[in-house]
Design a protein around this motif. Structure first.
Motif, PDB file in Angstrom:
ATOM      1  N   VAL A  61       1.164  -1.423   0.100  1.00  0.00           N
ATOM      2  CA  VAL A  61       0.536   0.041   0.053  1.00  0.00           C
ATOM      3  C   VAL A  61       0.895   1.302  -0.012  1.00  0.00           C
ATOM      4  CG1 VAL A  61      -1.580   1.462   1.314  1.00  0.00           C
ATOM      5  CG2 VAL A  61      -1.905  -0.944   0.912  1.00  0.00           C
ATOM      6  N   ASN A  62       1.741   1.441   0.600  1.00  0.00           N
ATOM      7  CA  ASN A  62       2.777   2.257   0.318  1.00  0.00           C
ATOM      8  C   ASN A  62       3.154   2.778  -0.049  1.00  0.00           C
ATOM      9  OD1 ASN A  62       2.433   3.318   3.957  1.00  0.00           O
ATOM     10  ND2 ASN A  62       3.782   1.825   4.442  1.00  0.00           N
ATOM     11  N   ASN A  63       4.163   1.456  -0.841  1.00  0.00           N
ATOM     12  CA  ASN A  63       4.745   1.859  -2.057  1.00  0.00           C
ATOM     13  C   ASN A  63       3.843   2.169  -3.562  1.00  0.00           C
ATOM     14  OD1 ASN A  63       6.906   1.724  -4.284  1.00  0.00           O
ATOM     15  ND2 ASN A  63       5.788  -0.810  -4.510  1.00  0.00           N
ATOM     16  N   ARG A  64       2.810   2.435  -3.144  1.00  0.00           N
ATOM     17  CA  ARG A  64       1.983   2.622  -4.506  1.00  0.00           C
ATOM     18  C   ARG A  64       1.187   3.779  -4.292  1.00  0.00           C
ATOM     19  NH1 ARG A  64      -3.718  -1.480  -6.034  1.00  0.00           N
ATOM     20  NH2 ARG A  64      -3.980   0.188  -7.667  1.00  0.00           N
ATOM     21  N   ILE A  65       1.409   4.855  -2.735  1.00  0.00           N
ATOM     22  CA  ILE A  65       0.730   5.608  -2.384  1.00  0.00           C
ATOM     23  C   ILE A  65       2.281   6.794  -3.096  1.00  0.00           C
ATOM     24  CG2 ILE A  65       0.818   7.520  -0.385  1.00  0.00           C
ATOM     25  CD1 ILE A  65      -1.159   5.143   0.993  1.00  0.00           C
ATOM     26  N   LYS A  66       3.233   5.983  -2.914  1.00  0.00           N
ATOM     27  CA  LYS A  66       4.291   6.699  -3.799  1.00  0.00           C
ATOM     28  C   LYS A  66       4.264   6.694  -4.801  1.00  0.00           C
ATOM     29  CE  LYS A  66       7.149   5.607   0.639  1.00  0.00           C
ATOM     30  NZ  LYS A  66       8.201   5.001   1.248  1.00  0.00           N
TER      31      LYS A  66
END
Length: 63
Positions: A30-35
């Protein structure tokens, strides 16, 4: 007694993990996709559009 005190101290985290079972690997994804969305949103005019893109990427559960 010491074990019980430690449980009481960490009670919020224990309950949160029981209510919201999210593994570290899922959270990292999730964090990677937001970045990635943030990098793509560099040229957007306003922040509201960026937040709409993030919300669209994670639709959540259907009710």
């Amino acid at each position: 007694m010491r074990f019980a005190r430690n449980l009481r101290r960490d009670l919020r985290g224990i309950l949160a993990s029981a209510y919201f079972p999210m593994h570290a690997s899922l959270l990292e994804g999730v964090n990677n996709r937001i970045k990635v969305i943030k990098r793509m949103a560099y040229g957007y005019r306003d922040n509201a559009y960026s937040f709409l893109k993030i919300k669209a990427a994670f639709p959540g559960k259907a009710r």
